[in-house]
Scaffold this active site. Structure first.
Site, PDB file in Angstrom:
ATOM      1  N   GLU A 235       0.867  -1.241  -0.001  1.00  0.00           N
ATOM      2  CA  GLU A 235       0.039  -0.047  -0.213  1.00  0.00           C
ATOM      3  C   GLU A 235       0.716   1.404   0.023  1.00  0.00           C
ATOM      4  OE1 GLU A 235      -2.411   1.499  -0.784  1.00  0.00           O
ATOM      5  OE2 GLU A 235      -4.107   1.297   0.653  1.00  0.00           O
ATOM      6  N   ASP A 236       0.534   2.469  -0.613  1.00  0.00           N
ATOM      7  CA  ASP A 236       1.124   3.429  -0.377  1.00  0.00           C
ATOM      8  C   ASP A 236       1.114   4.292   0.917  1.00  0.00           C
ATOM      9  OD1 ASP A 236      -1.407   3.941  -1.190  1.00  0.00           O
ATOM     10  OD2 ASP A 236      -1.359   5.646  -2.669  1.00  0.00           O
TER      11      ASP A 236
ATOM     12  N   ASP B  42      -4.120   5.981   6.020  1.00  0.00           N
ATOM     13  CA  ASP B  42      -4.375   7.223   6.444  1.00  0.00           C
ATOM     14  C   ASP B  42      -5.801   6.715   7.630  1.00  0.00           C
ATOM     15  OD1 ASP B  42      -4.919   9.747   6.279  1.00  0.00           O
ATOM     16  OD2 ASP B  42      -6.553   9.783   4.831  1.00  0.00           O
TER      17      ASP B  42
ATOM     18  N   PHE C  64      -1.205  16.447   3.343  1.00  0.00           N
ATOM     19  CA  PHE C  64      -1.840  15.612   2.311  1.00  0.00           C
ATOM     20  C   PHE C  64      -0.410  15.539   1.236  1.00  0.00           C
ATOM     21  CE2 PHE C  64      -3.607  14.633  -2.258  1.00  0.00           C
ATOM     22  CZ  PHE C  64      -4.434  13.580  -1.646  1.00  0.00           C
TER      23      PHE C  64
ATOM     24  N   ARG D 256       1.386  11.595  -9.699  1.00  0.00           N
ATOM     25  CA  ARG D 256       1.962  10.280  -9.576  1.00  0.00           C
ATOM     26  C   ARG D 256       3.258  10.091  -9.951  1.00  0.00           C
ATOM     27  NH1 ARG D 256      -2.576   7.247  -7.733  1.00  0.00           N
ATOM     28  NH2 ARG D 256      -4.374   7.722  -8.618  1.00  0.00           N
TER      29      ARG D 256
END
Ligand code: IMP
Ligand code: MG
Length: 173
Positions: free
Chosen positions: A97-98, A101, A150, A163
């Protein structure tokens, strides 16, 4: 091109951490287990490509797609956009996963994949934003813990863009 971004983690810092995580996975996953990396599309495609090449053993890659985000705030609704192409029964699965959150996406994915009876279900996440936790998630292989900002780049997007930034940054407000 990106003067609206403040750098947070540069490419070399990220690369060094990814090499560490790859070595840890290489050392820890039992040699007799079939290892399946499951990158979560789309955000983790850059991290997963680098992590896979930092792991020194046989593995296969199968993608899972899900989406929980609109703009910069989690909608809280997780949708599957692409399912795995093969069974993971009896296999050693590492979700890639990036960023974790709120944890809602991982809760959804872990519950979903656990019903398919893998031998092990682990999680590698490049980033963790603990300030926003709604559901606690166990991260087996973690890159960096970050503040409640963010971030974009290295696969992470803002409405589909950024990206392709080779580093991680924060959008200037
Ligand atoms: P969660 O379900 O709230 O844990 O959200 C996880 C997903 O939201 C991640 O896989 C990302 O795709 C997206 N996300 C969360 N925080 C950020 C961020 O700071 N930048 C870009 N995407 C983010
Ligand atoms: Mg994601």
């Amino acid at each position: 091109m990106h003067d609206d971004i403040d750098a947070l983690l540069d490419a070399e810092t990220i690369a060094a951490k990814v090499r560490e995580l790859g070595a840890e996975i290489t050392a820890k996953v039992p040699a007799d287990r079939e290892l399946v990396l499951v990158p979560v599309l789309k955000g983790s495609f850059v991290f997963a490509a680098d992590l896979a090449r930092a792991i020194d053993r046989h593995l296969v890659v199968d993608f899972f797609g899900c989406r929980s985000y609109e703009g910069t705030s989690s909608s809280g609704v997780v949708q599957t956009t692409l399912d795995l192409s093969k069974s993971i029964e009896g296999k050693h699965v590492i979700i890639v996963e990036d960023i974790v959150d709120t944890g809602l996406t991982m809760q959804y994915m872990q519950e979903n994949l656990a019903t398919r009876h893998p031998a092990a279900l682990e999680l590698a996440s490049l980033l963790h934003k603990p300030a926003r936790t709604k559901v606690p998630v166990d991260i087996d292989y973690l890159g960096f813990t970050i503040d409640d900002v963010f971030v974009v780049g290295y696969g992470l997007d803002f409405d589909g863009r950024y990206r392709n930034l080779p580093y991680l940054g924060v959008m200037k407000s």
